[in-house]
Design an enzyme around this catalytic site. Structure first.
Site, mmCIF file in Angstrom:
data_model
loop_
_atom_site.group_PDB
_atom_site.id
_atom_site.type_symbol
_atom_site.label_atom_id
_atom_site.label_comp_id
_atom_site.label_asym_id
_atom_site.label_seq_id
_atom_site.Cartn_x
_atom_site.Cartn_y
_atom_site.Cartn_z
ATOM 1 N N LEU A 127 0.858 -1.183 0.000
ATOM 2 C CA LEU A 127 0.000 0.000 0.000
ATOM 3 C C LEU A 127 0.890 1.227 0.000
ATOM 4 O O LEU A 127 1.997 1.205 0.546
ATOM 5 C CB LEU A 127 -0.894 0.028 1.251
ATOM 6 C CG LEU A 127 -1.875 -1.130 1.454
ATOM 7 C CD1 LEU A 127 -2.597 -0.961 2.789
ATOM 8 C CD2 LEU A 127 -2.877 -1.211 0.311
ATOM 9 N N ASP A 128 0.404 2.317 -0.609
ATOM 10 C CA ASP A 128 1.128 3.585 -0.511
ATOM 11 C C ASP A 128 1.353 3.920 0.955
ATOM 12 O O ASP A 128 0.546 3.565 1.820
ATOM 13 C CB ASP A 128 0.325 4.715 -1.163
ATOM 14 C CG ASP A 128 0.225 4.566 -2.670
ATOM 15 O OD1 ASP A 128 1.052 3.841 -3.240
ATOM 16 O OD2 ASP A 128 -0.693 5.178 -3.254
ATOM 17 N N ARG A 129 2.415 4.646 1.220
ATOM 18 C CA ARG A 129 2.740 5.008 2.608
ATOM 19 C C ARG A 129 1.546 5.661 3.307
ATOM 20 O O ARG A 129 1.265 5.377 4.473
ATOM 21 C CB ARG A 129 3.935 5.961 2.614
ATOM 22 C CG ARG A 129 4.378 6.371 4.011
ATOM 23 C CD ARG A 129 5.647 7.199 3.972
ATOM 24 N NE ARG A 129 6.279 7.241 5.270
ATOM 25 C CZ ARG A 129 7.565 7.417 5.474
ATOM 26 N NH1 ARG A 129 8.376 7.562 4.446
ATOM 27 N NH2 ARG A 129 8.069 7.446 6.695
ATOM 28 N N THR A 182 -1.653 5.399 2.568
ATOM 29 C CA THR A 182 -2.893 4.631 2.486
ATOM 30 C C THR A 182 -2.905 3.641 3.646
ATOM 31 O O THR A 182 -1.924 2.945 3.882
ATOM 32 C CB THR A 182 -2.997 3.874 1.149
ATOM 33 O OG1 THR A 182 -3.029 4.808 0.076
ATOM 34 C CG2 THR A 182 -4.254 3.015 1.097
ATOM 35 N N ARG A 215 -6.437 6.361 -6.925
ATOM 36 C CA ARG A 215 -6.273 7.802 -6.754
ATOM 37 C C ARG A 215 -6.369 8.531 -8.093
ATOM 38 O O ARG A 215 -7.085 9.538 -8.233
ATOM 39 C CB ARG A 215 -4.932 8.093 -6.084
ATOM 40 C CG ARG A 215 -4.831 7.534 -4.679
ATOM 41 C CD ARG A 215 -3.396 7.494 -4.173
ATOM 42 N NE ARG A 215 -2.833 8.843 -4.066
ATOM 43 C CZ ARG A 215 -1.553 9.082 -3.814
ATOM 44 N NH1 ARG A 215 -0.704 8.071 -3.659
ATOM 45 N NH2 ARG A 215 -1.119 10.330 -3.715
#
Length: 316
Positions: free
Chosen positions: A145-147, A149, A246
């Site tokens: 996951l993105d940092r 998120t 996103r």
């Protein structure tokens, strides 16, 4: 002489692959030479390295202790200070963690601390892992996951768990659902399609119109709640590409609250000031399994859900 007994997390891999990890400072040519000369044997017999290891197999290494230490190159594994993890599910093979926003899924630099490091610390403190184990096997995450998120991270505690979960993510053998708080009022369920391309200079992705511009992506969403020009969406990630949700939602005029890279700065500033929102309001919410085989068969037909951050409730 040194004797090694193969455990559960070493079993199932090729003998030579195991030796490459065990003697990580040795060139492959040296490993194969030792096998040919029977300086390394498996269950008392010569091997070319292609055998599949089984639990309780015995490896004997006929080398001087100094030579073994030289080629192992082992240093004690660095165990980070443990923190309290929000564990959604755990068994002997897998663990599902509710990752907070701001925590890295994996290291970006050598000095970073990510979910992987916290996971190892957790298992060492529980007594399920020791520093010796880490020389030949490390538990690890199977999805990223993105940092900024939050939400469900799946990790393998055993080699079987790691391999089976990684394959399931690769082959899309489960349904993944996110929660996204977006700008605007969305009143109907929609499937959006497009092509995701990378803008290297801007370090962003964008949505193209044909396969000449990027990789095919598909995102489905349905509104769960809306008020005051905001909508809470349940998003199904049909394809899984970096920044897909996103960029896709921003491209149709519904950027995620708190997303400064793809979203509306004015709106983001408003909610940052009003509620202290520091990151995008995107949360990996549910994993829904169908039929699962192998060591992880106990996950069959189960749904796992990670509680979203309190900021979702504050805003709505």
């Amino acid at each position: 002489m040194q004797e090694i007994i193969i455990g559960k997390n070493e079993a199932g891999q090729r003998f030579d692959k195991y030796l490459f990890k065990y003697f990580k400072e040795a060139p492959s040519s040296f490993i194969y030479k030792m096998l040919r000369k029977k300086n390394i044997v498996l269950n008392g017999k010569k091997s070319d390295g292609r055998d599949k290891l089984k639990e309780e197999d015995i490896i004997k290494v006929f080398m001087a202790d100094e030579t073994i230490e030289k080629f192992r190159g082992n240093k004690d594994a660095e165990i980070v200070e443990s923190i309290e993890l929000d564990i959604v599910y755990e068994d002997e093979n897998v663990i599902f963690i509710n990752k907070p926003s701001g925590m890295l899924s994996q290291k970006a630099t050598n000095n970073d601390i990510s979910v992987n490091e916290y996971l190892i610390s957790y298992l060492v403190n529980k007594g399920e892992l020791n520093e010796k184990d880490l020389h030949t096997f490390k538990p690890g995450i199977c999805n990223r996951l993105d940092r900024n998120t939050s939400g469900l991270i799946v990790a393998g505690k055993s080699l079987a768990g790691l391999q089976e979960m990684a394959l399931m993510f690769k082959e899309r053998m489960m349904d993944k659902y996110y929660l996204a708080l977006v700008e605007g009022t969305v009143k109907g369920s929609v499937t959006i399609k497009g092509y995701l391309a990378k803008d290297e200079k801007a370090n962003k992705v964008y949505i193209g119109k044909s396969d000449k511009e990027g990789q095919y992506i598909e995102t489905r969403y349905e509104p769960l709640k809306y008020q005051d020009n905001l909508t809470l969406l349940k998003v199904k990630l049909v394809t899984g590409k970096p920044h897909q949700i996103r960029a896709h939602l921003a491209s149709i005029g519904h950027p995620i609250v708190g997303d400064y890279k793809y979203g509306n700065k004015k709106m983001n500033d408003k909610y940052k000031k009003q509620y202290g929102i520091e990151s995008q309001m995107l949360h990996s919410w549910q994993l829904v399994f169908q039929e699962v085989e192998g060591e992880c068969a106990n996950l069959s037909h189960k749904t796992f859900q990670a509680k979203p951050p309190k900021e979702f409730d504050f805003i709505l």
